[in-house]
Design a protein around this motif. Sequence first.
Motif, PDB file in Angstrom:
ATOM      1  N   SER A   1      45.810  31.291  44.540  1.00  0.00           N
ATOM      2  CA  SER A   1      44.862  31.353  43.419  1.00  0.00           C
ATOM      3  C   SER A   1      43.908  32.532  43.568  1.00  0.00           C
ATOM      4  O   SER A   1      43.515  33.159  42.575  1.00  0.00           O
ATOM      5  CB  SER A   1      44.073  30.047  43.315  1.00  0.00           C
ATOM      6  OG  SER A   1      43.314  29.824  44.486  1.00  0.00           O
ATOM      7  N   LEU A   2      43.535  32.872  44.795  1.00  0.00           N
ATOM      8  CA  LEU A   2      42.642  34.007  45.011  1.00  0.00           C
ATOM      9  C   LEU A   2      43.338  35.325  44.693  1.00  0.00           C
ATOM     10  O   LEU A   2      42.705  36.289  44.255  1.00  0.00           O
ATOM     11  CB  LEU A   2      42.145  34.020  46.458  1.00  0.00           C
ATOM     12  CG  LEU A   2      41.198  32.881  46.830  1.00  0.00           C
ATOM     13  CD1 LEU A   2      41.087  32.750  48.335  1.00  0.00           C
ATOM     14  CD2 LEU A   2      39.826  33.108  46.211  1.00  0.00           C
ATOM     15  N   ALA A   3      44.643  35.373  44.936  1.00  0.00           N
ATOM     16  CA  ALA A   3      45.395  36.608  44.699  1.00  0.00           C
ATOM     17  C   ALA A   3      45.915  36.705  43.272  1.00  0.00           C
ATOM     18  O   ALA A   3      46.578  37.686  42.926  1.00  0.00           O
ATOM     19  CB  ALA A   3      46.558  36.698  45.685  1.00  0.00           C
ATOM     20  N   ALA A   4      45.626  35.703  42.440  1.00  0.00           N
ATOM     21  CA  ALA A   4      46.100  35.745  41.048  1.00  0.00           C
ATOM     22  C   ALA A   4      45.471  36.921  40.318  1.00  0.00           C
ATOM     23  O   ALA A   4      44.277  37.212  40.469  1.00  0.00           O
ATOM     24  CB  ALA A   4      45.754  34.434  40.339  1.00  0.00           C
TER      25      ALA A   4
ATOM     26  N   GLY B   1      36.285  35.259  43.455  1.00  0.00           N
ATOM     27  CA  GLY B   1      36.440  33.940  44.075  1.00  0.00           C
ATOM     28  C   GLY B   1      35.264  33.620  44.972  1.00  0.00           C
ATOM     29  O   GLY B   1      34.338  34.423  45.140  1.00  0.00           O
ATOM     30  N   THR B   2      35.298  32.440  45.583  1.00  0.00           N
ATOM     31  CA  THR B   2      34.209  31.994  46.452  1.00  0.00           C
ATOM     32  C   THR B   2      34.318  32.668  47.808  1.00  0.00           C
ATOM     33  O   THR B   2      35.367  32.594  48.459  1.00  0.00           O
ATOM     34  CB  THR B   2      34.259  30.469  46.637  1.00  0.00           C
ATOM     35  OG1 THR B   2      34.179  29.847  45.363  1.00  0.00           O
ATOM     36  CG2 THR B   2      33.115  29.988  47.516  1.00  0.00           C
TER      37      THR B   2
ATOM     38  N   SER C   1      40.513  49.778  41.906  1.00  0.00           N
ATOM     39  CA  SER C   1      40.982  49.797  43.293  1.00  0.00           C
ATOM     40  C   SER C   1      41.194  48.379  43.814  1.00  0.00           C
ATOM     41  O   SER C   1      42.139  48.126  44.572  1.00  0.00           O
ATOM     42  CB  SER C   1      39.985  50.548  44.178  1.00  0.00           C
ATOM     43  OG  SER C   1      38.698  49.953  44.115  1.00  0.00           O
ATOM     44  N   HIS C   2      40.333  47.448  43.389  1.00  0.00           N
ATOM     45  CA  HIS C   2      40.499  46.056  43.816  1.00  0.00           C
ATOM     46  C   HIS C   2      41.839  45.499  43.340  1.00  0.00           C
ATOM     47  O   HIS C   2      42.595  44.907  44.117  1.00  0.00           O
ATOM     48  CB  HIS C   2      39.356  45.208  43.266  1.00  0.00           C
ATOM     49  CG  HIS C   2      39.532  43.734  43.470  1.00  0.00           C
ATOM     50  ND1 HIS C   2      39.120  43.086  44.616  1.00  0.00           N
ATOM     51  CD2 HIS C   2      40.096  42.779  42.676  1.00  0.00           C
ATOM     52  CE1 HIS C   2      39.429  41.801  44.516  1.00  0.00           C
ATOM     53  NE2 HIS C   2      40.019  41.591  43.349  1.00  0.00           N
ATOM     54  N   LEU C   3      42.138  45.697  42.068  1.00  0.00           N
ATOM     55  CA  LEU C   3      43.368  45.133  41.514  1.00  0.00           C
ATOM     56  C   LEU C   3      44.611  45.820  42.068  1.00  0.00           C
ATOM     57  O   LEU C   3      45.650  45.180  42.258  1.00  0.00           O
ATOM     58  CB  LEU C   3      43.336  45.230  39.990  1.00  0.00           C
ATOM     59  CG  LEU C   3      42.296  44.327  39.308  1.00  0.00           C
ATOM     60  CD1 LEU C   3      42.182  44.650  37.829  1.00  0.00           C
ATOM     61  CD2 LEU C   3      42.640  42.860  39.504  1.00  0.00           C
ATOM     62  N   GLU C   4      44.504  47.102  42.354  1.00  0.00           N
ATOM     63  CA  GLU C   4      45.639  47.809  42.946  1.00  0.00           C
ATOM     64  C   GLU C   4      45.986  47.211  44.306  1.00  0.00           C
ATOM     65  O   GLU C   4      47.156  46.972  44.616  1.00  0.00           O
ATOM     66  CB  GLU C   4      45.302  49.292  43.086  1.00  0.00           C
ATOM     67  CG  GLU C   4      46.441  50.110  43.670  1.00  0.00           C
ATOM     68  CD  GLU C   4      46.089  51.582  43.796  1.00  0.00           C
ATOM     69  OE1 GLU C   4      46.893  52.335  44.372  1.00  0.00           O
ATOM     70  OE2 GLU C   4      45.006  51.979  43.320  1.00  0.00           O
ATOM     71  N   GLU C   5      44.960  46.959  45.118  1.00  0.00           N
ATOM     72  CA  GLU C   5      45.211  46.372  46.439  1.00  0.00           C
ATOM     73  C   GLU C   5      45.594  44.898  46.333  1.00  0.00           C
ATOM     74  O   GLU C   5      46.431  44.407  47.088  1.00  0.00           O
ATOM     75  CB  GLU C   5      43.969  46.536  47.326  1.00  0.00           C
ATOM     76  CG  GLU C   5      43.634  47.983  47.678  1.00  0.00           C
ATOM     77  CD  GLU C   5      44.805  48.681  48.351  1.00  0.00           C
ATOM     78  OE1 GLU C   5      45.268  48.197  49.401  1.00  0.00           O
ATOM     79  OE2 GLU C   5      45.273  49.701  47.807  1.00  0.00           O
ATOM     80  N   MET C   6      44.995  44.187  45.375  1.00  0.00           N
ATOM     81  CA  MET C   6      45.301  42.765  45.243  1.00  0.00           C
ATOM     82  C   MET C   6      46.734  42.547  44.769  1.00  0.00           C
ATOM     83  O   MET C   6      47.374  41.559  45.130  1.00  0.00           O
ATOM     84  CB  MET C   6      44.308  42.108  44.273  1.00  0.00           C
ATOM     85  CG  MET C   6      44.408  40.591  44.206  1.00  0.00           C
ATOM     86  SD  MET C   6      44.374  39.767  45.825  1.00  0.00           S
ATOM     87  CE  MET C   6      42.714  40.167  46.378  1.00  0.00           C
ATOM     88  N   ARG C   7      47.273  43.467  43.998  1.00  0.00           N
ATOM     89  CA  ARG C   7      48.672  43.374  43.602  1.00  0.00           C
ATOM     90  C   ARG C   7      49.571  43.446  44.843  1.00  0.00           C
ATOM     91  O   ARG C   7      50.572  42.726  44.943  1.00  0.00           O
ATOM     92  CB  ARG C   7      49.016  44.499  42.629  1.00  0.00           C
ATOM     93  CG  ARG C   7      50.359  44.322  41.939  1.00  0.00           C
ATOM     94  CD  ARG C   7      50.698  45.477  41.019  1.00  0.00           C
ATOM     95  NE  ARG C   7      49.739  45.624  39.943  1.00  0.00           N
ATOM     96  CZ  ARG C   7      48.816  46.596  39.876  1.00  0.00           C
ATOM     97  NH1 ARG C   7      48.739  47.485  40.836  1.00  0.00           N
ATOM     98  NH2 ARG C   7      47.999  46.651  38.863  1.00  0.00           N
ATOM     99  N   LYS C   8      49.205  44.278  45.785  1.00  0.00           N
ATOM    100  CA  LYS C   8      49.959  44.386  47.035  1.00  0.00           C
ATOM    101  C   LYS C   8      49.823  43.108  47.856  1.00  0.00           C
ATOM    102  O   LYS C   8      50.789  42.658  48.491  1.00  0.00           O
ATOM    103  CB  LYS C   8      49.478  45.581  47.849  1.00  0.00           C
ATOM    104  CG  LYS C   8      49.636  46.921  47.156  1.00  0.00           C
ATOM    105  CD  LYS C   8      49.014  48.042  47.979  1.00  0.00           C
ATOM    106  CE  LYS C   8      49.037  49.369  47.230  1.00  0.00           C
ATOM    107  NZ  LYS C   8      48.344  50.438  47.997  1.00  0.00           N
ATOM    108  N   VAL C   9      48.612  42.528  47.849  1.00  0.00           N
ATOM    109  CA  VAL C   9      48.414  41.262  48.555  1.00  0.00           C
ATOM    110  C   VAL C   9      49.323  40.191  47.973  1.00  0.00           C
ATOM    111  O   VAL C   9      49.997  39.452  48.694  1.00  0.00           O
ATOM    112  CB  VAL C   9      46.934  40.817  48.474  1.00  0.00           C
ATOM    113  CG1 VAL C   9      46.765  39.392  49.015  1.00  0.00           C
ATOM    114  CG2 VAL C   9      46.039  41.778  49.244  1.00  0.00           C
TER     115      VAL C   9
END
Length: 676
Positions: A546-549, A563-564, A629-637
């Motif tokens: 859910s955090l990586a959504a 997220g929290t 930049s956050h979303l670019e890295e989170m897509r990789k996560v």
Amino acid sequence: MTGMLVWLLAASLQASEVEHKRGDFRYFVAPEPAFVVRQPLPDAWDATAPGAKGAPWRFWLYDRQVDRRQGRDEAYVEYAYEASTASLLGDAGRYQIDFNPEYQRLTIHRVELRRNGAWEDRLLPDHISLARREGRFEEDLADGQVTALIVLDDIRVNDVVRFGYTIAGSNPVLEGQASDSMAFAWRNPLLDARLRVLHDPGTAIDVYRVKGVPEPVLRNSDTASEATIHAHGLPVVVYEDNYPVWFDPYPRAQVSAKRSWSDVVAWAMPLYPADDSLPADLEQRIAEWRKLPTPEARLTAALRAVQDEVRYFGVEMGQNTHRPVPPMDTWRRRRGDCKDKAYLLTTILARLGIAAAPALVSTDSGRLILDFKPSAYVFNHVIVRAELAGKPVWVDPTLSQQGGDPTRYDLSRYGAALPVRDGVVALETIAPPAGAIAGVEVAERYAHAPDGNGVRLDISTVYRGSSADHIRKSQASERRDEMARRYAEFYRKRFGELRMVEEPRISDDREANIIKVEESYLLAAPFEATSAATKALSVRADALDSLAALPPSLSRTGPLYFGTPGKYRQEVQFTIPDQWSPTFGKESKHLKAAAFDYRREAGVEGRNARIVHELEVKDYDIHAAGTASHLEEMRKVRDSLSATLRFRVPASLDDAERGKRLKDLLKSVLEEGDGG
């Protein structure tokens, strides 16, 4: 002579007013109030304004005019819109107006439709229904709102619909706190928007505006202090969703009489008078709590009682919208809304020698209220500010099933609060406490069953802090057998047929705010045979899912809620059977951005294959400049959360397993035949 003309005009308007009753409720039909200055509607949409071409829905006008002179509190609205596609005619053909008949009166002035350049009167009073809908009853609130529902017949594509009505009267408990707010652009094109507010002559007017709202025109005369804001052809707002609570994407203005936050405190203090009358059983509880060794322990005991033993339910009608019921009544009824529970808790804490006060907050706007002009209208929730060792402790009595130390509760998402106590002259920022804990830790262990029939899966999940609060509340409202079935179904969707070895085991250390859930299953056939000599087990770090959504909108101009803050970890371990060989080796990955730090480690140690995912969330929100930049890295996560463990197996073992599955299948068919 002038006075006679005014009297004749008033008498004429009153004579033309018609009352329409619907059961216990009523509304009126009459011309506009005398203070209204109507905004003309153009014959054609401005070709230079957004929406000139290709808009399926267009708002021609939203005009709000408010007369607050001499306590009249009359709010006039004129609203015009157009649907350009047949699929939207259902929405275009109905309109609802909400009001509270306890202190408000609805007067409808017009319902009109423009077709082919000509206006038609569509006001049919007998077709307008009134109903008390209690739309917030499922949220444990009863507010007494009544809805006037207007349904239009024969509405067609490109008809322009126009409504005009006035709601007169406001909640008397909010006297002197009036504030008028309005958005000046929406998700669909809006051609003209106007907010016009009249106050008594000589009133100093305060205006807050943001995101391109034009400057107000201020006028002072013998009859009124007036503020008017008019915007034409503002850009359409692209709503990106997943915003932090403190962010409003819309151009907005707030107009109010000039006042200070201390004025708001002075208004609120009489609502919470000192009250020493408490029921005998509560007095006995307080006497027991006084014996606890520390102020922290006494605060915790009182908070738990108000949170868990007094259910949340609000009857917010009339003055009850802002005036709490006496603490004695709240305790006896064992129910109350936010202000009732806050009043009860502060009363108990005073008896325990702990300084505390109700504190007004906004769950809709968070810290954005720091920019608003002072008014009680900006708040919609009440919490409690206690004080221990000279430091503020923020607690919310409406939350239930909380655990841990209240001094470490994080209510910083409320942003800012106005404590209701002597000497308060400004909003107070709610800072996150040092050492606030949240997080989830999952350990999955896979091993072949000793008899070779299936794979044993043991899961240990540990919830901490606010994560434990959430799961505790969920478990408190669910039967154990339903919870066990739901847990098993989760893994059944991933691995197919399974058998629960035993019911989930739950341990709850509420003082430390740690909940541990242990599950055990026997998986019938979790492997995929990718080739004759290869088996594969697909695993995923669901604790981080859910955090990586990713949000619905990845191209953003506004900030993003994430997220929290806390630490989230999932470990997957597979005990490798003898003669199996892993086809993977050691692997390490590290991804990070301003708001998170993610690590994935994989490898083989002896006969154990192991994958560990760790995600540390550092902040609730990402500011606009950092979202890309956050979303670019989170897509990789997100791509890293799934893994496939592949093993080479001897062909003889693979043949043996296929033979066993065939025997099991034949046995199942024979048993079904016998049953038939």
